[in-house]
Motif scaffolding. Structure first.
Motif, PDB file in Angstrom:
ATOM      1  N   LEU A  20       0.740  -1.076   0.062  1.00  0.00           N
ATOM      2  CA  LEU A  20       0.004   0.045  -0.046  1.00  0.00           C
ATOM      3  C   LEU A  20       1.039   1.193  -0.062  1.00  0.00           C
ATOM      4  CD1 LEU A  20      -2.628   1.260   0.058  1.00  0.00           C
ATOM      5  CD2 LEU A  20      -2.718   0.982   2.559  1.00  0.00           C
ATOM      6  N   ILE A  24       0.691   4.330  -2.537  1.00  0.00           N
ATOM      7  CA  ILE A  24       0.470   5.619  -2.268  1.00  0.00           C
ATOM      8  C   ILE A  24       1.756   6.561  -2.742  1.00  0.00           C
ATOM      9  CG2 ILE A  24       0.463   7.146  -0.295  1.00  0.00           C
ATOM     10  CD1 ILE A  24      -0.812   5.004   1.342  1.00  0.00           C
ATOM     11  N   LEU A 180      -6.407   6.577   0.769  1.00  0.00           N
ATOM     12  CA  LEU A 180      -5.421   5.450   0.975  1.00  0.00           C
ATOM     13  C   LEU A 180      -4.461   5.739   1.916  1.00  0.00           C
ATOM     14  CD1 LEU A 180      -3.956   5.726  -2.866  1.00  0.00           C
ATOM     15  CD2 LEU A 180      -5.355   3.657  -1.607  1.00  0.00           C
TER      16      LEU A 180
END
Length: 285
Positions: A20, A24, A180
């Motif tokens: 993740l 991002i 996010l």
């Protein structure tokens, strides 16, 4: 413990945080890159430069440095480190590289610090140091804010790059970015909860092992107590047997001596022998 965390649910959450964070960082870097390219194509560069306090870096360097610095962080995370000075040095180096990455992105994202913290906590074996360590890094994360750092570091905020986009598009792009970031924070909280549960589970296992050892010790002590009781009973029986043996031996010796005396007197003085015999009989009653 470290191996269990890597292979267990917390390890999966940590892997998800790594993926993740890459998404991002690339998302923000590409937004900035596209914003600069768009401003150049539409002759908005002058307006952009007059609205910022420092010169931006070349647009191609933003995604390049972002990927390069994040790769360096991931490589340092693969270094196995024990607790103590080695772990502190490794964590500080990771935070410095993460800080540099945040600088490249105008401190538009600093959640990589949470990833660094999550990775470092698995190398802290003593739970007494886990939470002070976590609190210290979380305080650092709170300080990594653009409004606080802009006075010391002349960076260009993400919002300046987004001026290229229409207002409605800019709102959507910022909404995706915030979503996010929130997801990364959520994964970090899940990781902390799993870590606490794992720590409690290990403490329970240690407690169960201690209880089992204590139970075995109690069984051995009970066996030793029964053995000691049997030894006392055996010694007491031996003592009584010796006393009985000594008493009977003394009595028999007296009887034999009296009978021998009677035998001697029987031929010489029958009456005296009779009296002696009666006397011996009365003494043994």
């Amino acid at each position: 413990m470290e191996q269990n965390e890597k292979n267990g649910p917390s390890g999966l959450v940590l892997t998800a945080m790594k993926d993740l964070n890459l998404i991002i960082l690339l998302y923000i870097a590409l937004l900035m890159w596209a914003g600069v390219r768009g401003m150049i194509r539409q002759d908005m560069a002058l307006d952009f430069l007059t609205g910022i306090s420092s010169l931006p870096m070349e647009e191609w360097k933003i995604p390049f440095l972002t990927v390069l610095l994040y790769g360096a962080v991931l490589l340092m995370m693969e270094i196995r480190s024990g607790a103590g000075g080695g772990l502190l040095l490794k964590t500080c180096m990771e935070i410095l590289v993460g800080f540099w990455s945040g600088y490249v992105l105008g401190f538009g994202y600093t959640g990589i610090v949470l990833l660094i913290l999550a990775d470092a906590l698995q190398y802290v074996p003593d739970s007494r140091w886990k939470f002070p360590f976590a609190i210290g890094v979380c305080l650092l994360y709170l300080l990594l804010d653009y409004n606080l750092l802009s006075a010391a570091f002349h960076t260009i905020p993400l919002e300046a790059y987004l001026e290229y986009y229409r207002r409605d598009v800019r709102s959507v792009l910022l909404g995706i970015k915030n979503m996010l970031v929130s997801l990364n924070t959520f994964l970090f909280l899940v990781y902390m909860i799993l870590m606490v549960r794992s720590q409690m589970s290990e403490k329970n296992e240690e407690l169960n092992e201690a209880n089992e050892k204590l139970r075995q010790a109690n069984v051995q002590l009970e066996e030793y107590a029964r053995e000691a009781e049997r030894m006392v009973e055996t010694r007491e029986r031996n003592r009584l047997a010796r006393e009985i043996h000594d008493t009977l031996g003394h009595a028999l010796t007296g009887i034999i001596t009296g009978l021998e005396a009677c035998t001697v007197l029987l031929d010489v003085a029958p009456e005296a022998a009779k009296e002696q015999l009666n006397l011996e009989i009365d003494k043994k009653k």
